[in-house]
Design a protein around this motif. Sequence first.
Motif, PDB file in Angstrom:
ATOM      1  N   ALA A 351       0.852  -1.257   0.051  1.00  0.00           N
ATOM      2  CA  ALA A 351       0.049   0.092  -0.251  1.00  0.00           C
ATOM      3  C   ALA A 351       0.827   1.290  -0.035  1.00  0.00           C
ATOM      4  O   ALA A 351       0.556   2.009  -0.850  1.00  0.00           O
ATOM      5  CB  ALA A 351      -0.826  -0.021   1.041  1.00  0.00           C
ATOM      6  N   HIS A 352       1.874   1.371   0.805  1.00  0.00           N
ATOM      7  CA  HIS A 352       2.857   2.418   0.870  1.00  0.00           C
ATOM      8  C   HIS A 352       3.364   2.625  -0.555  1.00  0.00           C
ATOM      9  O   HIS A 352       3.659   3.807  -0.888  1.00  0.00           O
ATOM     10  CB  HIS A 352       4.009   2.411   1.932  1.00  0.00           C
ATOM     11  CG  HIS A 352       3.015   2.363   3.213  1.00  0.00           C
ATOM     12  ND1 HIS A 352       2.636   3.630   3.626  1.00  0.00           N
ATOM     13  CD2 HIS A 352       3.328   1.604   4.391  1.00  0.00           C
ATOM     14  CE1 HIS A 352       2.096   3.349   5.063  1.00  0.00           C
ATOM     15  NE2 HIS A 352       2.733   2.032   5.448  1.00  0.00           N
ATOM     16  N   ALA A 353       3.996   1.514  -1.129  1.00  0.00           N
ATOM     17  CA  ALA A 353       4.579   1.801  -2.374  1.00  0.00           C
ATOM     18  C   ALA A 353       3.664   2.296  -3.469  1.00  0.00           C
ATOM     19  O   ALA A 353       3.888   2.989  -4.350  1.00  0.00           O
ATOM     20  CB  ALA A 353       4.968   0.176  -2.816  1.00  0.00           C
ATOM     21  N   ARG A 354       2.216   1.817  -3.390  1.00  0.00           N
ATOM     22  CA  ARG A 354       1.171   2.187  -4.452  1.00  0.00           C
ATOM     23  C   ARG A 354       0.997   3.830  -4.206  1.00  0.00           C
ATOM     24  O   ARG A 354       1.015   4.645  -5.168  1.00  0.00           O
ATOM     25  CB  ARG A 354      -0.057   1.594  -4.224  1.00  0.00           C
ATOM     26  CG  ARG A 354       0.177  -0.061  -4.451  1.00  0.00           C
ATOM     27  CD  ARG A 354      -1.427  -0.336  -4.633  1.00  0.00           C
ATOM     28  NE  ARG A 354      -1.438  -1.932  -4.954  1.00  0.00           N
ATOM     29  CZ  ARG A 354      -1.497  -2.859  -3.982  1.00  0.00           C
ATOM     30  NH1 ARG A 354      -1.671  -2.270  -2.698  1.00  0.00           N
ATOM     31  NH2 ARG A 354      -1.449  -4.060  -4.225  1.00  0.00           N
ATOM     32  N   ALA A 358       1.805   6.762  -6.875  1.00  0.00           N
ATOM     33  CA  ALA A 358       0.808   7.649  -7.274  1.00  0.00           C
ATOM     34  C   ALA A 358       1.407   9.195  -7.234  1.00  0.00           C
ATOM     35  O   ALA A 358       0.929  10.178  -7.985  1.00  0.00           O
ATOM     36  CB  ALA A 358      -0.522   7.735  -6.469  1.00  0.00           C
ATOM     37  N   ARG A 359       2.113   9.566  -6.287  1.00  0.00           N
ATOM     38  CA  ARG A 359       2.541  10.715  -6.166  1.00  0.00           C
ATOM     39  C   ARG A 359       3.485  11.136  -7.190  1.00  0.00           C
ATOM     40  O   ARG A 359       3.718  12.471  -7.600  1.00  0.00           O
ATOM     41  CB  ARG A 359       3.263  11.091  -4.710  1.00  0.00           C
ATOM     42  CG  ARG A 359       2.324  11.182  -3.828  1.00  0.00           C
ATOM     43  CD  ARG A 359       2.803  11.548  -2.219  1.00  0.00           C
ATOM     44  NE  ARG A 359       3.997  10.702  -1.683  1.00  0.00           N
ATOM     45  CZ  ARG A 359       3.542   9.648  -0.986  1.00  0.00           C
ATOM     46  NH1 ARG A 359       2.192   9.483  -0.522  1.00  0.00           N
ATOM     47  NH2 ARG A 359       4.494   8.833  -0.486  1.00  0.00           N
ATOM     48  N   ALA A 360       4.539  10.242  -7.498  1.00  0.00           N
ATOM     49  CA  ALA A 360       5.451  10.383  -8.503  1.00  0.00           C
ATOM     50  C   ALA A 360       4.778  10.318  -9.976  1.00  0.00           C
ATOM     51  O   ALA A 360       5.506  10.761 -10.771  1.00  0.00           O
ATOM     52  CB  ALA A 360       6.640   9.284  -8.426  1.00  0.00           C
ATOM     53  N   ALA A 361       3.761   9.805 -10.289  1.00  0.00           N
ATOM     54  CA  ALA A 361       3.450   9.520 -11.494  1.00  0.00           C
ATOM     55  C   ALA A 361       2.779  11.114 -12.196  1.00  0.00           C
ATOM     56  O   ALA A 361       2.719  11.014 -13.347  1.00  0.00           O
ATOM     57  CB  ALA A 361       1.963   8.736 -11.328  1.00  0.00           C
ATOM     58  N   GLY A 362       2.426  12.124 -11.235  1.00  0.00           N
ATOM     59  CA  GLY A 362       2.143  13.237 -11.936  1.00  0.00           C
ATOM     60  C   GLY A 362       3.260  13.932 -12.715  1.00  0.00           C
ATOM     61  O   GLY A 362       3.044  14.672 -13.333  1.00  0.00           O
ATOM     62  N   GLY A 363       4.684  13.709 -12.040  1.00  0.00           N
ATOM     63  CA  GLY A 363       5.677  14.420 -12.853  1.00  0.00           C
ATOM     64  C   GLY A 363       6.187  13.551 -13.622  1.00  0.00           C
ATOM     65  O   GLY A 363       7.467  14.043 -14.173  1.00  0.00           O
ATOM     66  N   LEU A 364       5.679  12.625 -14.035  1.00  0.00           N
ATOM     67  CA  LEU A 364       6.360  11.656 -14.848  1.00  0.00           C
ATOM     68  C   LEU A 364       5.512  11.408 -16.518  1.00  0.00           C
ATOM     69  O   LEU A 364       5.894  10.635 -17.032  1.00  0.00           O
ATOM     70  CB  LEU A 364       6.547  10.266 -14.672  1.00  0.00           C
ATOM     71  CG  LEU A 364       7.438  10.148 -13.202  1.00  0.00           C
ATOM     72  CD1 LEU A 364       7.436   8.677 -12.772  1.00  0.00           C
ATOM     73  CD2 LEU A 364       8.784  10.404 -13.617  1.00  0.00           C
TER      74      LEU A 364
END
Length: 503
Positions: A351-354, A358-364
Amino acid sequence: MATPLDEAGLLAEPVPGDNSPALSVSELSGALKRTVEDRFGHVRVRGEISGFKRHVSGHCYLTLKDDKACIDGVIWKGQAAAMRFRPEDGAEVIATGRLTTYPGRSKYQVVIDRMELAGAGALMALLDRRRRALAAEGLFDESAKRPLPFLPATIGVVTSPTGAVIRDILHRLADRMPTRVIVWGVPVQGEGTAEKVAAAIAGFDALPTSGTIPRPDLVIVARGGGSIEDLWAFNEEAVVRAVAACSIPTISAVGHETDTTLCDFAADRRAPTPTAAAEMAVPVRAELLDTLDAARRRMTACTRRGAERAADRLAALTRGWPAPDALLAGQRQRLDDLSDRLPRALAGRAAHARADLARAAGGLRPRLLGQRVERERDGLARTGAALDRAASRPLAEARTRLGSLPLRTAVVTARLAEGEARLAALWRLAQSLHPDRPLSRGYARVEAGGRTVTSAAVARTLGDFRVVFADGGVDVAPLAASPPPTPRRERLRGGAANQPRLL
Protein backbone atom coordinates in the motif's frame (compact mmCIF):
# COMPACT_ATOMS: atom_id res chain seq x y z
CA MET A 1 136.06 -116.04 -34.84
CA ALA A 2 135.66 -114.84 -31.29
CA THR A 3 134.69 -111.17 -30.75
CA PRO A 4 135.72 -108.94 -27.86
CA LEU A 5 132.17 -109.22 -26.47
CA ASP A 6 132.44 -113.04 -26.52
CA GLU A 7 135.82 -112.87 -24.82
CA ALA A 8 134.41 -110.51 -22.18
CA GLY A 9 131.42 -112.90 -21.50
CA LEU A 10 128.78 -110.22 -22.14
CA LEU A 11 126.71 -112.17 -24.71
CA ALA A 12 124.11 -114.75 -23.75
CA GLU A 13 125.11 -118.26 -24.74
CA PRO A 14 122.92 -121.34 -24.83
CA VAL A 15 123.64 -123.75 -22.02
CA PRO A 16 123.51 -127.43 -22.86
CA GLY A 17 120.47 -129.10 -21.29
CA ASP A 18 118.67 -125.73 -20.55
CA ASN A 19 114.91 -126.09 -21.33
CA SER A 20 113.81 -122.58 -20.23
CA PRO A 21 114.26 -120.31 -23.18
CA ALA A 22 114.06 -116.53 -22.65
CA LEU A 23 110.51 -115.11 -22.87
CA SER A 24 109.53 -111.67 -24.12
CA VAL A 25 107.78 -109.23 -21.81
CA SER A 26 104.53 -109.63 -23.73
CA GLU A 27 104.77 -113.42 -23.52
CA LEU A 28 105.35 -113.26 -19.79
CA SER A 29 102.52 -110.71 -19.24
CA GLY A 30 100.17 -112.86 -21.29
CA ALA A 31 101.10 -115.95 -19.33
CA LEU A 32 100.51 -114.13 -16.04
CA LYS A 33 97.15 -112.83 -17.30
CA ARG A 34 95.97 -116.32 -18.29
CA THR A 35 97.16 -117.79 -15.00
CA VAL A 36 95.46 -115.11 -12.87
CA GLU A 37 92.21 -115.24 -14.79
CA ASP A 38 92.12 -119.05 -14.69
CA ARG A 39 92.86 -119.15 -10.96
CA PHE A 40 90.69 -116.20 -9.92
CA GLY A 41 87.93 -116.23 -12.50
CA HIS A 42 85.30 -115.45 -9.85
CA VAL A 43 86.08 -113.50 -6.65
CA ARG A 44 84.19 -111.56 -4.02
CA VAL A 45 86.20 -108.81 -2.35
CA ARG A 46 85.19 -106.78 0.67
CA GLY A 47 86.79 -103.40 1.19
CA GLU A 48 86.42 -99.66 1.42
CA ILE A 49 86.13 -97.58 -1.75
CA SER A 50 88.88 -95.03 -2.28
CA GLY A 51 89.70 -92.75 -5.21
CA PHE A 52 86.45 -93.38 -7.05
CA LYS A 53 86.38 -91.68 -10.48
CA ARG A 54 83.88 -91.86 -13.33
CA HIS A 55 85.52 -91.38 -16.71
CA VAL A 56 83.85 -89.49 -19.56
CA SER A 57 83.57 -92.81 -21.38
CA GLY A 58 81.25 -94.08 -18.63
CA HIS A 59 83.76 -96.51 -17.08
CA CYS A 60 84.46 -96.22 -13.37
CA TYR A 61 87.83 -96.66 -11.69
CA LEU A 62 88.42 -97.17 -7.95
CA THR A 63 90.55 -98.77 -5.30
CA LEU A 64 89.36 -101.29 -2.70
CA LYS A 65 91.38 -101.19 0.50
CA ASP A 66 91.47 -102.38 4.07
CA ASP A 67 93.89 -101.58 6.87
CA LYS A 68 96.75 -103.62 5.34
CA ALA A 69 96.43 -103.74 1.53
CA CYS A 70 94.67 -102.34 -1.53
CA ILE A 71 93.70 -103.53 -4.99
CA ASP A 72 92.57 -101.62 -8.06
CA GLY A 73 89.14 -102.14 -9.56
CA VAL A 74 87.32 -101.19 -12.72
CA ILE A 75 83.58 -101.15 -13.55
CA TRP A 76 82.78 -101.12 -17.23
CA LYS A 77 80.10 -98.77 -18.54
CA GLY A 78 77.35 -101.39 -18.85
CA GLN A 79 77.77 -102.65 -15.28
CA ALA A 80 78.08 -99.09 -13.90
CA ALA A 81 74.68 -98.13 -15.29
CA ALA A 82 73.08 -101.16 -13.62
CA MET A 83 74.35 -100.31 -10.13
CA ARG A 84 71.58 -99.89 -7.60
CA PHE A 85 73.50 -97.16 -5.77
CA ARG A 86 76.15 -94.64 -6.66
CA PRO A 87 79.58 -95.68 -5.32
CA GLU A 88 81.25 -93.11 -3.11
CA ASP A 89 84.59 -92.82 -1.33
CA GLY A 90 84.48 -94.32 2.14
CA ALA A 91 81.66 -96.75 1.48
CA GLU A 92 82.32 -100.34 2.56
CA VAL A 93 81.21 -102.69 -0.19
CA ILE A 94 81.42 -106.28 -1.40
CA ALA A 95 82.53 -106.39 -5.04
CA THR A 96 81.89 -109.46 -7.20
CA GLY A 97 83.89 -110.01 -10.39
CA ARG A 98 87.08 -111.56 -11.74
CA LEU A 99 90.74 -110.84 -11.27
CA THR A 100 92.82 -109.84 -14.27
CA THR A 101 96.00 -108.00 -15.09
CA TYR A 102 96.75 -104.84 -17.01
CA PRO A 103 99.95 -105.55 -18.98
CA GLY A 104 100.41 -101.92 -19.90
CA ARG A 105 101.34 -101.11 -16.29
CA SER A 106 102.16 -104.51 -14.85
CA LYS A 107 99.20 -104.24 -12.45
CA TYR A 108 96.43 -106.57 -11.51
CA GLN A 109 92.88 -105.39 -10.89
CA VAL A 110 89.37 -106.61 -10.23
CA VAL A 111 86.86 -106.28 -13.04
CA ILE A 112 83.69 -105.69 -11.01
CA ASP A 113 80.40 -107.03 -12.32
CA ARG A 114 78.28 -106.33 -9.25
CA MET A 115 78.72 -104.23 -6.13
CA GLU A 116 76.74 -104.31 -2.91
CA LEU A 117 77.04 -102.46 0.35
CA ALA A 118 78.62 -104.58 3.05
CA GLY A 119 75.60 -104.85 5.36
CA ALA A 120 73.10 -102.39 6.79
CA GLY A 121 75.77 -100.79 8.95
CA ALA A 122 77.80 -99.77 5.92
CA LEU A 123 74.67 -98.51 4.19
CA MET A 124 73.72 -96.42 7.21
CA ALA A 125 77.27 -95.09 7.45
CA LEU A 126 77.10 -94.03 3.81
CA LEU A 127 73.70 -92.46 4.39
CA ASP A 128 74.95 -90.54 7.41
CA ARG A 129 78.03 -89.36 5.56
CA ARG A 130 75.91 -88.11 2.67
CA ARG A 131 73.45 -86.46 5.06
CA ARG A 132 76.22 -84.53 6.80
CA ALA A 133 77.71 -83.41 3.47
CA LEU A 134 74.36 -82.12 2.16
CA ALA A 135 73.50 -80.50 5.49
CA ALA A 136 76.79 -78.60 5.35
CA GLU A 137 75.59 -77.06 2.08
CA GLY A 138 72.44 -75.75 3.78
CA LEU A 139 69.95 -77.99 1.96
CA PHE A 140 68.27 -79.03 5.22
CA ASP A 141 68.12 -75.61 6.94
CA GLU A 142 64.85 -74.95 8.77
CA SER A 143 64.99 -71.30 7.77
CA ALA A 144 64.51 -72.36 4.13
CA LYS A 145 61.30 -74.28 4.85
CA ARG A 146 58.18 -72.68 3.39
CA PRO A 147 54.64 -72.89 4.80
CA LEU A 148 52.18 -75.07 2.93
CA PRO A 149 49.27 -73.37 1.15
CA PHE A 150 46.07 -73.52 3.19
CA LEU A 151 43.81 -74.57 0.32
CA PRO A 152 45.79 -75.53 -2.81
CA ALA A 153 43.83 -75.43 -6.06
CA THR A 154 46.11 -78.01 -7.75
CA ILE A 155 48.31 -80.70 -6.20
CA GLY A 156 51.12 -82.44 -8.08
CA VAL A 157 51.99 -86.00 -7.02
CA VAL A 158 55.26 -87.71 -7.98
CA THR A 159 54.77 -91.46 -7.56
CA SER A 160 54.01 -94.66 -9.40
CA PRO A 161 50.75 -94.30 -11.35
CA THR A 162 49.81 -97.97 -10.80
CA GLY A 163 50.61 -98.43 -7.11
CA ALA A 164 48.38 -98.26 -4.07
CA VAL A 165 49.95 -94.99 -2.95
CA ILE A 166 48.19 -92.81 -5.53
CA ARG A 167 44.86 -94.50 -4.82
CA ASP A 168 45.22 -93.81 -1.09
CA ILE A 169 46.06 -90.16 -1.75
CA LEU A 170 43.13 -89.64 -4.14
CA HIS A 171 40.72 -91.39 -1.76
CA ARG A 172 41.81 -89.26 1.20
CA LEU A 173 41.61 -86.03 -0.81
CA ALA A 174 38.11 -86.92 -2.01
CA ASP A 175 37.00 -87.50 1.60
CA ARG A 176 38.48 -84.28 2.96
CA MET A 177 38.43 -81.68 0.17
CA PRO A 178 37.97 -82.58 -3.53
CA THR A 179 40.98 -81.04 -5.31
CA ARG A 180 42.51 -81.20 -8.78
CA VAL A 181 45.44 -83.66 -8.81
CA ILE A 182 48.15 -84.02 -11.47
CA VAL A 183 50.15 -87.28 -11.32
CA TRP A 184 53.65 -87.44 -12.76
CA GLY A 185 54.24 -91.17 -13.08
CA VAL A 186 57.74 -92.43 -12.20
CA PRO A 187 59.21 -95.75 -11.06
CA VAL A 188 59.84 -95.79 -7.32
CA GLN A 189 62.42 -98.59 -7.27
CA GLY A 190 65.13 -99.91 -9.53
CA GLU A 191 67.55 -98.57 -12.06
CA GLY A 192 67.18 -94.87 -12.99
CA THR A 193 64.59 -94.15 -10.29
CA ALA A 194 66.49 -91.22 -8.76
CA GLU A 195 66.99 -89.44 -12.08
CA LYS A 196 63.33 -89.82 -13.08
CA VAL A 197 62.03 -88.62 -9.70
CA ALA A 198 64.33 -85.59 -9.83
CA ALA A 199 63.20 -84.84 -13.40
CA ALA A 200 59.53 -85.04 -12.35
CA ILE A 201 60.03 -82.56 -9.50
CA ALA A 202 61.92 -80.18 -11.78
CA GLY A 203 59.19 -80.60 -14.42
CA PHE A 204 56.45 -79.51 -12.02
CA ASP A 205 58.58 -76.54 -10.99
CA ALA A 206 59.13 -75.52 -14.64
CA LEU A 207 55.41 -75.39 -15.54
CA PRO A 208 54.25 -71.83 -16.40
CA THR A 209 51.57 -70.23 -14.26
CA SER A 210 49.33 -69.50 -17.26
CA GLY A 211 49.92 -72.61 -19.39
CA THR A 212 47.48 -75.22 -20.58
CA ILE A 213 48.59 -77.52 -17.74
CA PRO A 214 47.94 -75.82 -14.39
CA ARG A 215 51.00 -75.30 -12.24
CA PRO A 216 50.63 -77.11 -8.88
CA ASP A 217 50.40 -75.13 -5.67
CA LEU A 218 51.81 -78.11 -3.76
CA VAL A 219 53.97 -81.13 -4.72
CA ILE A 220 53.83 -84.49 -2.90
CA VAL A 221 56.69 -86.99 -3.40
CA ALA A 222 55.26 -90.33 -2.30
CA ARG A 223 56.21 -94.02 -2.12
CA GLY A 224 55.09 -97.02 -0.11
CA GLY A 225 57.13 -98.71 2.59
CA GLY A 226 60.10 -101.02 2.06
CA SER A 227 63.63 -101.80 3.13
CA ILE A 228 66.39 -99.26 3.14
CA GLU A 229 67.61 -100.69 -0.13
CA ASP A 230 64.16 -100.24 -1.68
CA LEU A 231 64.01 -96.63 -0.55
CA TRP A 232 67.59 -95.85 -1.49
CA ALA A 233 66.65 -93.89 -4.61
CA PHE A 234 65.13 -91.18 -2.39
CA ASN A 235 68.49 -90.86 -0.62
CA GLU A 236 70.30 -90.05 -3.85
CA GLU A 237 71.83 -86.62 -4.20
CA ALA A 238 69.90 -85.83 -7.39
CA VAL A 239 66.52 -86.26 -5.67
CA VAL A 240 67.57 -84.30 -2.58
CA ARG A 241 68.83 -81.37 -4.63
CA ALA A 242 65.71 -81.35 -6.82
CA VAL A 243 63.44 -81.19 -3.75
CA ALA A 244 65.53 -78.44 -2.15
CA ALA A 245 65.61 -76.38 -5.37
CA CYS A 246 61.86 -76.67 -6.08
CA SER A 247 60.11 -73.30 -5.71
CA ILE A 248 56.77 -75.04 -5.00
CA PRO A 249 56.17 -76.17 -1.39
CA THR A 250 56.79 -79.94 -1.12
CA ILE A 251 55.71 -82.78 1.15
CA SER A 252 57.87 -85.90 1.40
CA ALA A 253 55.80 -89.06 2.05
CA VAL A 254 58.31 -91.86 1.41
CA GLY A 255 57.82 -95.13 3.26
CA HIS A 256 56.11 -95.74 6.57
CA GLU A 257 56.36 -93.72 9.76
CA THR A 258 59.60 -95.41 10.84
CA ASP A 259 61.29 -94.94 7.44
CA THR A 260 63.49 -91.88 6.98
CA THR A 261 65.15 -90.70 3.78
CA LEU A 262 67.20 -87.65 2.90
CA CYS A 263 64.28 -86.47 0.80
CA ASP A 264 62.37 -85.98 4.08
CA PHE A 265 65.04 -83.55 5.35
CA ALA A 266 65.02 -81.48 2.14
CA ALA A 267 61.21 -81.20 1.81
CA ASP A 268 59.22 -78.41 3.46
CA ARG A 269 57.15 -80.97 5.41
CA ARG A 270 57.58 -84.68 6.13
CA ALA A 271 54.54 -86.94 6.25
CA PRO A 272 54.77 -90.34 7.96
CA THR A 273 52.64 -91.98 5.24
CA PRO A 274 51.19 -90.96 1.86
CA THR A 275 47.74 -90.83 3.44
CA ALA A 276 49.03 -88.42 6.07
CA ALA A 277 50.47 -86.29 3.26
CA ALA A 278 46.98 -85.93 1.76
CA GLU A 279 45.66 -84.93 5.18
CA MET A 280 48.38 -82.28 5.49
CA ALA A 281 47.68 -80.94 2.01
CA VAL A 282 44.02 -79.94 2.44
CA PRO A 283 41.66 -79.24 5.34
CA VAL A 284 38.44 -81.15 5.95
CA ARG A 285 35.67 -79.48 3.99
CA ALA A 286 32.97 -80.28 6.56
CA GLU A 287 35.11 -78.91 9.39
CA LEU A 288 35.88 -75.82 7.37
CA LEU A 289 32.18 -75.22 6.73
CA ASP A 290 31.45 -75.73 10.45
CA THR A 291 34.17 -73.25 11.32
CA LEU A 292 32.76 -70.68 8.90
CA ASP A 293 29.25 -71.22 10.23
CA ALA A 294 30.44 -70.81 13.81
CA ALA A 295 32.30 -67.64 12.86
CA ARG A 296 29.16 -66.32 11.18
CA ARG A 297 27.09 -67.02 14.28
CA ARG A 298 29.66 -65.37 16.53
CA MET A 299 29.81 -62.34 14.24
CA THR A 300 26.01 -62.03 14.22
CA ALA A 301 25.88 -62.34 18.01
CA CYS A 302 28.65 -59.79 18.48
CA THR A 303 26.91 -57.36 16.13
CA ARG A 304 23.63 -57.79 17.97
CA ARG A 305 25.27 -57.31 21.36
CA GLY A 306 27.10 -54.24 20.11
CA ALA A 307 23.87 -52.70 18.84
CA GLU A 308 22.10 -53.49 22.12
CA ARG A 309 24.90 -51.96 24.19
CA ALA A 310 24.93 -48.88 21.97
CA ALA A 311 21.17 -48.54 22.40
CA ASP A 312 21.53 -48.85 26.18
CA ARG A 313 24.27 -46.19 26.24
CA LEU A 314 22.15 -43.88 24.06
CA ALA A 315 19.16 -44.35 26.35
CA ALA A 316 21.33 -43.58 29.39
CA LEU A 317 22.70 -40.43 27.78
CA THR A 318 19.31 -39.13 26.64
CA ARG A 319 17.55 -39.90 29.92
CA GLY A 320 18.45 -36.46 31.34
CA TRP A 321 17.55 -34.51 28.22
CA PRO A 322 14.27 -32.51 28.08
CA ALA A 323 11.46 -33.69 25.87
CA PRO A 324 11.77 -32.81 22.17
CA ASP A 325 8.47 -30.86 22.31
CA ALA A 326 9.80 -28.73 25.13
CA LEU A 327 13.01 -27.98 23.22
CA LEU A 328 11.12 -26.82 20.13
CA ALA A 329 8.05 -25.19 21.76
CA GLY A 330 9.42 -21.62 21.71
CA GLN A 331 10.65 -21.87 18.14
CA ARG A 332 7.31 -23.25 16.99
CA GLN A 333 5.40 -20.40 18.69
CA ARG A 334 7.71 -17.78 17.15
CA LEU A 335 7.23 -19.38 13.73
CA ASP A 336 3.45 -19.20 14.10
CA ASP A 337 3.66 -15.53 15.15
CA LEU A 338 5.85 -14.61 12.20
CA SER A 339 3.66 -16.50 9.76
CA ASP A 340 0.65 -14.46 11.00
CA ARG A 341 2.47 -11.08 10.78
CA LEU A 342 4.07 -11.64 7.41
CA PRO A 343 0.92 -11.29 5.21
CA ARG A 344 -0.11 -8.07 7.02
CA ALA A 345 3.36 -6.58 6.68
CA LEU A 346 3.49 -7.42 2.99
CA ALA A 347 0.06 -5.85 2.40
CA GLY A 348 1.04 -2.65 4.23
CA ARG A 349 4.32 -2.34 2.35
CA ALA A 350 2.51 -2.77 -0.95
CA ALA A 351 0.00 0.00 0.00
CA HIS A 352 2.80 2.46 0.84
CA ALA A 353 4.51 1.65 -2.44
CA ARG A 354 1.30 2.30 -4.38
CA ALA A 355 0.92 5.75 -2.66
CA ASP A 356 4.51 6.72 -3.48
CA LEU A 357 3.96 5.68 -7.08
CA ALA A 358 0.77 7.75 -7.32
CA ARG A 359 2.58 10.87 -6.03
CA ALA A 360 5.46 10.47 -8.44
CA ALA A 361 3.27 9.65 -11.42
CA GLY A 362 2.11 13.31 -11.76
CA GLY A 363 5.57 14.48 -12.77
CA LEU A 364 6.32 11.58 -15.05
CA ARG A 365 3.88 12.43 -17.85
CA PRO A 366 5.46 12.22 -21.33
CA ARG A 367 4.35 15.74 -22.33
CA LEU A 368 6.04 17.41 -19.38
CA LEU A 369 9.21 15.36 -19.91
CA GLY A 370 9.26 16.35 -23.63
CA GLN A 371 8.89 20.07 -22.79
CA ARG A 372 11.76 19.90 -20.34
CA VAL A 373 13.94 18.13 -22.90
CA GLU A 374 13.14 20.89 -25.47
CA ARG A 375 14.07 23.63 -23.02
CA GLU A 376 17.34 21.98 -22.22
CA ARG A 377 18.11 21.48 -25.93
CA ASP A 378 17.43 25.18 -26.70
CA GLY A 379 19.64 26.32 -23.85
CA LEU A 380 22.45 24.11 -25.02
CA ALA A 381 22.13 25.43 -28.59
CA ARG A 382 22.29 29.04 -27.40
CA THR A 383 25.33 28.31 -25.28
CA GLY A 384 27.10 26.66 -28.21
CA ALA A 385 26.41 29.62 -30.50
CA ALA A 386 27.75 32.01 -27.92
CA LEU A 387 30.90 29.96 -27.54
CA ASP A 388 31.42 29.89 -31.29
CA ARG A 389 31.09 33.69 -31.46
CA ALA A 390 33.44 34.10 -28.52
CA ALA A 391 36.06 31.83 -30.11
CA SER A 392 36.15 33.97 -33.27
CA ARG A 393 37.04 37.16 -31.38
CA PRO A 394 40.45 38.00 -29.85
CA LEU A 395 41.37 36.09 -26.76
CA ALA A 396 41.48 39.13 -24.57
CA GLU A 397 37.92 40.16 -25.48
CA ALA A 398 36.74 36.61 -24.93
CA ARG A 399 38.37 36.59 -21.51
CA THR A 400 36.76 39.91 -20.69
CA ARG A 401 33.32 38.78 -21.69
CA LEU A 402 33.74 35.40 -20.05
CA GLY A 403 34.93 37.11 -16.89
CA SER A 404 31.74 39.18 -16.90
CA LEU A 405 29.61 36.10 -17.47
CA PRO A 406 30.05 33.57 -14.67
CA LEU A 407 27.51 31.24 -16.24
CA ARG A 408 29.36 31.05 -19.55
CA THR A 409 32.67 30.55 -17.73
CA ALA A 410 31.30 27.45 -16.03
CA VAL A 411 30.00 26.15 -19.35
CA VAL A 412 33.34 26.66 -21.06
CA THR A 413 35.16 24.99 -18.21
CA ALA A 414 32.86 22.02 -18.52
CA ARG A 415 33.38 21.85 -22.28
CA LEU A 416 37.16 21.98 -21.78
CA ALA A 417 37.01 19.17 -19.21
CA GLU A 418 34.90 17.15 -21.59
CA GLY A 419 37.39 17.77 -24.40
CA GLU A 420 40.32 16.76 -22.20
CA ALA A 421 38.50 13.54 -21.28
CA ARG A 422 37.83 12.76 -24.96
CA LEU A 423 41.44 13.54 -25.84
CA ALA A 424 42.69 11.22 -23.04
CA ALA A 425 40.37 8.48 -24.27
CA LEU A 426 41.59 8.90 -27.83
CA TRP A 427 45.21 8.76 -26.63
CA ARG A 428 44.57 5.55 -24.72
CA LEU A 429 42.91 4.10 -27.80
CA ALA A 430 45.91 5.11 -29.92
CA GLN A 431 48.29 3.48 -27.45
CA SER A 432 46.26 0.24 -27.43
CA LEU A 433 46.26 0.21 -31.26
CA HIS A 434 50.01 0.84 -31.53
CA PRO A 435 51.61 -2.03 -33.59
CA ASP A 436 54.36 -2.55 -30.99
CA ARG A 437 51.91 -3.07 -28.13
CA PRO A 438 51.08 -6.77 -28.85
CA LEU A 439 54.78 -7.67 -29.15
CA SER A 440 55.11 -7.80 -25.35
CA ARG A 441 52.45 -10.59 -25.29
CA GLY A 442 54.43 -12.96 -27.58
CA TYR A 443 53.30 -11.68 -31.01
CA ALA A 444 55.68 -10.67 -33.85
CA ARG A 445 55.51 -8.22 -36.79
CA VAL A 446 56.91 -8.83 -40.29
CA GLU A 447 58.62 -5.86 -41.96
CA ALA A 448 60.22 -5.37 -45.37
CA GLY A 449 61.76 -2.08 -46.54
CA GLY A 450 60.57 -0.28 -43.38
CA ARG A 451 56.92 -1.19 -43.99
CA THR A 452 54.73 -3.81 -42.32
CA VAL A 453 53.86 -6.92 -44.37
CA THR A 454 50.21 -7.79 -43.82
CA SER A 455 49.62 -10.74 -46.19
CA ALA A 456 51.26 -14.06 -47.08
CA ALA A 457 50.97 -13.25 -50.81
CA VAL A 458 53.24 -10.23 -50.40
CA ALA A 459 55.65 -12.21 -48.19
CA ARG A 460 56.08 -14.85 -50.91
CA THR A 461 57.28 -12.20 -53.38
CA LEU A 462 59.95 -10.90 -51.01
CA GLY A 463 63.49 -12.20 -50.98
CA ASP A 464 64.32 -11.26 -47.39
CA PHE A 465 62.24 -9.73 -44.62
CA ARG A 466 62.57 -8.97 -40.93
CA VAL A 467 60.57 -10.44 -38.01
CA VAL A 468 60.32 -7.93 -35.17
CA PHE A 469 59.85 -9.11 -31.56
CA ALA A 470 59.48 -7.13 -28.34
CA ASP A 471 63.25 -7.26 -27.65
CA GLY A 472 64.58 -6.93 -31.22
CA GLY A 473 64.36 -8.13 -34.80
CA VAL A 474 65.60 -11.16 -36.78
CA ASP A 475 66.35 -11.21 -40.54
CA VAL A 476 64.89 -14.29 -42.23
CA ALA A 477 64.46 -15.66 -45.75
CA PRO A 478 61.55 -17.88 -46.97
CA LEU A 479 62.42 -21.53 -47.60
CA ALA A 480 59.98 -22.20 -50.43
CA ALA A 481 56.83 -20.73 -51.82
CA SER A 482 53.65 -22.52 -50.83
CA PRO A 483 50.26 -22.12 -52.57
CA PRO A 484 47.90 -19.62 -50.91
CA PRO A 485 45.20 -21.16 -48.78
CA THR A 486 41.77 -21.52 -50.33
CA PRO A 487 39.37 -18.85 -48.96
CA ARG A 488 36.78 -20.20 -46.63
CA ARG A 489 33.95 -18.88 -48.81
CA GLU A 490 35.29 -20.78 -51.86
CA ARG A 491 35.73 -23.96 -49.87
CA LEU A 492 32.19 -23.70 -48.63
CA ARG A 493 30.98 -22.92 -52.18
CA GLY A 494 32.87 -25.94 -53.61
CA GLY A 495 31.53 -28.16 -50.86
CA ALA A 496 28.03 -26.99 -51.55
CA ALA A 497 28.51 -27.71 -55.29
CA ASN A 498 29.61 -31.26 -54.58
CA GLN A 499 26.86 -31.92 -52.07
CA PRO A 500 24.02 -34.10 -53.44
CA ARG A 501 20.63 -32.48 -53.74
CA LEU A 502 17.92 -33.52 -51.33
CA LEU A 503 15.08 -33.18 -53.84
